[in-house]
Design a protein around this motif. Structure first.
Motif, PDB file in Angstrom:
ATOM      1  N   VAL A   1       0.548  -0.840  -0.091  1.00 45.25           N
ATOM      2  CA  VAL A   1       0.366   0.464  -0.185  1.00 45.25           C
ATOM      3  C   VAL A   1       0.977   1.230   0.102  1.00 45.25           C
ATOM      4  N   GLN A   2       1.945   0.897   0.797  1.00 48.60           N
ATOM      5  CA  GLN A   2       2.476   1.833   0.445  1.00 48.60           C
ATOM      6  C   GLN A   2       3.586   2.276  -0.742  1.00 48.60           C
ATOM      7  N   ARG A   3       4.524   1.303  -1.305  1.00 52.08           N
ATOM      8  CA  ARG A   3       4.691   1.633  -2.861  1.00 52.08           C
ATOM      9  C   ARG A   3       3.338   1.872  -3.379  1.00 52.08           C
ATOM     10  N   ASN A   4       2.349   1.993  -3.620  1.00 52.51           N
ATOM     11  CA  ASN A   4       1.232   2.149  -4.930  1.00 52.51           C
ATOM     12  C   ASN A   4       0.987   3.353  -4.327  1.00 52.51           C
ATOM     13  N   ARG A   5       0.839   3.688  -2.875  1.00 53.80           N
ATOM     14  CA  ARG A   5       0.712   5.385  -2.754  1.00 53.80           C
ATOM     15  C   ARG A   5       1.982   5.973  -2.876  1.00 53.80           C
ATOM     16  N   ILE A   6       3.362   5.708  -3.058  1.00 55.66           N
ATOM     17  CA  ILE A   6       4.447   6.555  -3.448  1.00 55.66           C
ATOM     18  C   ILE A   6       4.235   6.610  -5.085  1.00 55.66           C
ATOM     19  N   LYS A   7       3.931   5.984  -6.159  1.00 63.05           N
ATOM     20  CA  LYS A   7       3.376   5.813  -7.060  1.00 63.05           C
ATOM     21  C   LYS A   7       2.819   6.475  -7.740  1.00 63.05           C
ATOM     22  N   ARG A   8       1.777   6.662  -6.924  1.00 61.68           N
ATOM     23  CA  ARG A   8       0.638   7.476  -7.952  1.00 61.68           C
ATOM     24  C   ARG A   8       0.852   9.112  -7.009  1.00 61.68           C
ATOM     25  N   LEU A   9       1.404   9.837  -6.709  1.00 59.84           N
ATOM     26  CA  LEU A   9       2.190  10.934  -5.534  1.00 59.84           C
ATOM     27  C   LEU A   9       2.837  11.448  -6.536  1.00 59.84           C
ATOM     28  N   ILE A  10       4.180   9.889  -7.254  1.00 59.53           N
ATOM     29  CA  ILE A  10       5.360  10.529  -8.755  1.00 59.53           C
ATOM     30  C   ILE A  10       4.315  11.145  -9.076  1.00 59.53           C
ATOM     31  N   ARG A  11       3.159  10.437  -9.603  1.00 62.24           N
ATOM     32  CA  ARG A  11       2.950  10.085 -10.929  1.00 62.24           C
ATOM     33  C   ARG A  11       2.239  11.375 -11.175  1.00 62.24           C
ATOM     34  N   GLU A  12       1.309  11.784  -9.717  1.00 62.33           N
ATOM     35  CA  GLU A  12       0.693  13.046  -9.987  1.00 62.33           C
ATOM     36  C   GLU A  12       1.500  14.252 -10.107  1.00 62.33           C
ATOM     37  N   SER A  13       2.743  13.900  -9.591  1.00 62.74           N
ATOM     38  CA  SER A  13       3.799  15.671  -9.160  1.00 62.74           C
ATOM     39  C   SER A  13       4.456  14.870 -10.859  1.00 62.74           C
ATOM     40  N   PHE A  14       4.518  14.151 -11.529  1.00 63.44           N
ATOM     41  CA  PHE A  14       5.270  14.405 -12.672  1.00 63.44           C
ATOM     42  C   PHE A  14       3.876  15.272 -14.509  1.00 63.44           C
ATOM     43  N   ARG A  15       3.034  14.168 -13.876  1.00 66.67           N
ATOM     44  CA  ARG A  15       1.734  14.943 -14.615  1.00 66.67           C
ATOM     45  C   ARG A  15       1.690  16.865 -14.847  1.00 66.67           C
ATOM     46  N   HIS A  16       2.177  17.223 -13.263  1.00 66.39           N
ATOM     47  CA  HIS A  16       1.815  18.200 -12.626  1.00 66.39           C
ATOM     48  C   HIS A  16       2.953  19.388 -13.929  1.00 66.39           C
ATOM     49  N   GLN A  17       4.166  18.144 -13.905  1.00 63.85           N
ATOM     50  CA  GLN A  17       5.583  19.300 -13.719  1.00 63.85           C
ATOM     51  C   GLN A  17       5.440  19.087 -15.560  1.00 63.85           C
ATOM     52  N   GLN A  18       4.972  17.974 -16.323  1.00 63.69           N
ATOM     53  CA  GLN A  18       5.955  17.259 -17.456  1.00 63.69           C
ATOM     54  C   GLN A  18       5.540  18.243 -18.667  1.00 63.69           C
ATOM     55  N   ALA A  19       4.393  19.545 -18.508  1.00 60.93           N
ATOM     56  CA  ALA A  19       4.821  20.472 -20.078  1.00 60.93           C
ATOM     57  C   ALA A  19       6.115  21.218 -19.383  1.00 60.93           C
ATOM     58  N   ASP A  20       6.426  21.188 -18.168  1.00 60.99           N
ATOM     59  CA  ASP A  20       8.063  22.068 -18.155  1.00 60.99           C
ATOM     60  C   ASP A  20       9.630  21.412 -17.864  1.00 60.99           C
ATOM     61  N   LEU A  21       9.489  20.454 -17.901  1.00 57.45           N
ATOM     62  CA  LEU A  21      10.556  19.405 -18.027  1.00 57.45           C
ATOM     63  C   LEU A  21      10.146  19.468 -20.312  1.00 57.45           C
ATOM     64  N   PRO A  22      11.997  19.064 -20.642  1.00 58.88           N
ATOM     65  CA  PRO A  22      12.260  18.723 -21.471  1.00 58.88           C
ATOM     66  C   PRO A  22      11.985  17.698 -22.154  1.00 58.88           C
ATOM     67  N   GLY A  23      12.626  17.331 -23.360  1.00 63.23           N
ATOM     68  CA  GLY A  23      12.433  15.832 -23.587  1.00 63.23           C
ATOM     69  C   GLY A  23      13.446  14.889 -23.066  1.00 63.23           C
ATOM     70  N   LEU A  24      12.750  14.484 -21.556  1.00 60.15           N
ATOM     71  CA  LEU A  24      13.818  13.812 -21.055  1.00 60.15           C
ATOM     72  C   LEU A  24      13.178  12.353 -20.820  1.00 60.15           C
ATOM     73  N   ASP A  25      14.539  11.006 -19.964  1.00 65.67           N
ATOM     74  CA  ASP A  25      14.144  10.306 -19.659  1.00 65.67           C
ATOM     75  C   ASP A  25      14.377   9.813 -18.177  1.00 65.67           C
ATOM     76  N   ILE A  26      13.582   9.495 -17.611  1.00 67.78           N
ATOM     77  CA  ILE A  26      13.858   9.908 -16.350  1.00 67.78           C
ATOM     78  C   ILE A  26      13.116   8.804 -15.886  1.00 67.78           C
ATOM     79  N   VAL A  27      14.717   8.357 -14.353  1.00 66.42           N
ATOM     80  CA  VAL A  27      13.493   6.943 -13.376  1.00 66.42           C
ATOM     81  C   VAL A  27      14.077   7.506 -12.344  1.00 66.42           C
ATOM     82  N   ILE A  28      12.707   7.502 -11.186  1.00 64.60           N
ATOM     83  CA  ILE A  28      12.662   7.873  -9.969  1.00 64.60           C
ATOM     84  C   ILE A  28      13.323   6.179  -9.216  1.00 64.60           C
TER      85      ILE A  28
END
Length: 131
Positions: free
Chosen positions: A66-93
């Motif tokens: 449940v913690q792993r899934n919560r962290i993944k959801r938070l990372i995806r949410e944060s990425f969705r909000h930032q993706q327009a500002d990020l240049p063409g990168l492949d990113i691994v967290i």
């Protein structure tokens, strides 16, 4: 509505690293690293006009599913909000020990700061493209 226009901030397949080879390219050729005691972000330029995200949330570092899934959801949410500002990168967290015990607002704040650092580093080191 496209996932890249900002109209729809979904997490489409084209915004994800989908196979082991894509992850390996980032791990082997990471040009940008942003480190924190709870997270490590590795990135390298890609040939797309948008960034793509991959996550490594190891059971060794975050015991409960449940913690792993919560962290993944938070990372995806944060990425969705930032993706327009990020240049063409492949990113691994990569999650590190202790992130599972953090509260959601703390994780989101940490991610926002780390995205900002990644953006600064990628802009400083990226050569200017000629038209």
């Amino acid at each position: 509505m496209s996932a890249l226009t900002g109209q729809n901030k979904g997490f489409d397949r084209k915004l994800r690293l989908l196979d082991a080879a894509a992850y390996k390219r980032v791990f082997d050729g990471a040009e940008f690293k942003v480190s924190h005691s709870h997270l490590l972000i590795l990135a390298r330029p890609n040939d797309c006009d948008h960034s793509r995200l991959g996550m490594v949330i190891a059971k060794k570092n975050v015991r409960l599913a449940v913690q792993r899934n919560r962290i993944k959801r938070l990372i995806r949410e944060s990425f969705r909000h930032q993706q327009a500002d990020l240049p063409g990168l492949d990113i691994v967290i990569l999650a590190r020990k202790g992130i599972g015990e953090q509260e959601n607002p703390n994780i989101l704040d940490l991610l926002t700061r780390q995205w900002r650092k990644l953006l600064q580093r990628s802009q400083q080191n990226r050569p200017l493209r000629s038209p």
